[in-house]
Design a protein around this motif. Structure first.
Motif, short mmCIF file in Angstrom:
data_model
loop_
_atom_site.label_atom_id
_atom_site.label_comp_id
_atom_site.label_asym_id
_atom_site.label_seq_id
_atom_site.Cartn_x
_atom_site.Cartn_y
_atom_site.Cartn_z
N ASP A 36 40.55 46.57 74.56
CA ASP A 36 41.15 45.25 74.80
C ASP A 36 40.96 44.30 73.61
OD1 ASP A 36 42.07 46.12 77.19
OD2 ASP A 36 40.67 44.97 78.44
N ASN A 37 40.03 44.62 72.71
CA ASN A 37 39.87 43.78 71.51
C ASN A 37 41.14 43.79 70.64
OD1 ASN A 37 38.78 46.60 70.91
ND2 ASN A 37 39.03 45.79 68.84
N THR A 38 42.02 44.77 70.85
CA THR A 38 43.24 44.86 70.02
C THR A 38 44.40 44.03 70.60
OG1 THR A 38 44.06 46.85 71.17
CG2 THR A 38 42.64 47.19 69.23
N ILE A 39 44.18 43.43 71.76
CA ILE A 39 45.26 42.62 72.37
C ILE A 39 45.55 41.41 71.49
CG2 ILE A 39 45.86 41.16 74.35
CD1 ILE A 39 44.37 43.21 76.12
N GLY A 40 46.85 41.23 71.20
CA GLY A 40 47.26 40.11 70.36
C GLY A 40 47.15 40.40 68.86
N LYS A 41 46.80 41.65 68.51
CA LYS A 41 46.59 42.00 67.09
C LYS A 41 47.75 42.86 66.55
CE LYS A 41 42.26 40.39 67.19
NZ LYS A 41 41.13 41.26 67.49
N PHE A 50 48.29 45.46 63.05
CA PHE A 50 47.59 46.01 61.88
C PHE A 50 48.26 47.27 61.36
CE2 PHE A 50 45.39 47.44 65.71
CZ PHE A 50 45.31 48.81 65.54
N ASP A 51 48.08 47.51 60.06
CA ASP A 51 48.53 48.74 59.42
C ASP A 51 47.51 49.83 59.70
OD1 ASP A 51 50.48 47.12 58.27
OD2 ASP A 51 49.48 47.02 56.31
N ALA A 99 37.87 49.59 67.03
CA ALA A 99 36.92 48.62 67.59
C ALA A 99 36.75 47.42 66.66
CB ALA A 99 35.57 49.28 67.83
N ALA A 100 36.98 47.63 65.36
CA ALA A 100 36.79 46.55 64.39
C ALA A 100 38.01 45.64 64.26
CB ALA A 100 36.46 47.14 63.02
N ARG A 101 39.10 45.94 64.93
CA ARG A 101 40.31 45.09 64.84
C ARG A 101 40.15 43.86 65.71
NH1 ARG A 101 41.31 44.15 61.37
NH2 ARG A 101 39.76 45.45 60.48
#
Ligand SMILES: NC(=O)c1ccc[n+]([C@@H]2O[C@H](COP(=O)([O-])OP(=O)(O)OC[C@H]3O[C@@H](n4cnc5c(N)ncnc54)[C@H](OP(=O)(O)O)[C@@H]3O)[C@@H](O)[C@H]2O)c1
Length: 211
Positions: free
Chosen positions: A188-193, A195-196, A209-211
């Protein structure tokens, strides 16, 4: 989690559907060619027949917790099909999510979709469609993640990637894109992100996990 993958017989999609089944999720692949159904069933996934250029996706995604847009008109197609598949299909999926009250939407975009200055002229219709689809998703108010893979290869995956908002151009095996998508759906940390993702030196789980 029940996940619907649009473009379900695509090379990334089939890898993703297999991973979702391995991880204990429900997996449905939306395909336009009924002859492809058996391939999805052999993975343990549910096929759903729907041509996203001529039909709505509302019924195709019913009951899902999350959707992934992995369809594409393909490199040999006319510019018009970039509009109807890469853009139009992605927008239809937003509408289908709204109709079914599904919030989680993961987009398979492309590296450089956010860099118009880097688009080669002959690729412009493709990148314009991908950029417009990403923009529609960003303003849709859904729990989105936009994953922009580098140039795709069919080399075996290494599960080692670089995932960053702005990466130098690179290559990535489809195996690893599918693994990133499976992780993103669980992160869920990637919600709204956005990235390449290209081949790199970080294990997929840590990179996501780092995004
Ligand atoms: N090539 C690259 O280097 C690159 C780089 C970055 C991102 N990408 C993106 O990654 C995406 C996925 O890659 P991939 O290799 O998995 O693609 P793929 O194997 O070509 O899969 C795309 C799928 O979309 C389906 N599709 C096309 N039109 C449709 C329609 N009207 N209704 C329903 N399904 C339809 C196709 O179905 P059929 O099998 O019936 O044709 C195909 O199975 C690409 O489409 C592209 O946008 C590509």
């Amino acid at each position: 989690m029940d996940v619907v993958v649009i473009g379900g017989h695509g090379k990334i999609a089939r890898r993703l559907l297999g991973l979702l089944i391995e991880r204990g999720h429900g997996a449905r692949g939306v395909i336009r060619n009924p002859d492809h159904a058996a391939d999805l069933e052999s993975l343990g996934a549910e096929p759903f027949i729907c041509d996203l250029e001529t039909e709505e996706l509302t019924d195709a995604v019913a009951g899902a917790d999350a959707v992934v847009f992995a369809a594409g008109a393909g490199p040999g197609s006319e510019p018009e099909r970039k509009k109807t598949v890469d853009l139009g299909g992605a927008v239809k999926l937003i509408e289908a999510c709204r109709a079914n009250e599904i919030s989680r939407y993961v987009m398979v975009s492309s590296i450089n979709a956010d860099h118009p200055g880097d688009w080669p002229e002959q690729m412009r219709p493709y990148f314009e469609a991908k950029a417009a689809a990403d923009a529609e998703l960003e303003k849709a108010g859904l729990a989105h993640t936009i994953v922009r893979p580098g140039s795709l290869s069919d080399e075996p995956g290494t599960a080692m990637v670089s995932a960053a908002p702005d990466s130098p151009y690179g290559v990535i095996p489809r195996d690893d894109v599918a693994l990133v998508l499976a992780e993103v759906l669980e992160a869920d940390n990637t919600i709204g992100k956005s990235f390449d993702v290209v081949s790199g030196e970080t294990p997929v789980k840590a990179a996501v996990a780092a995004r």
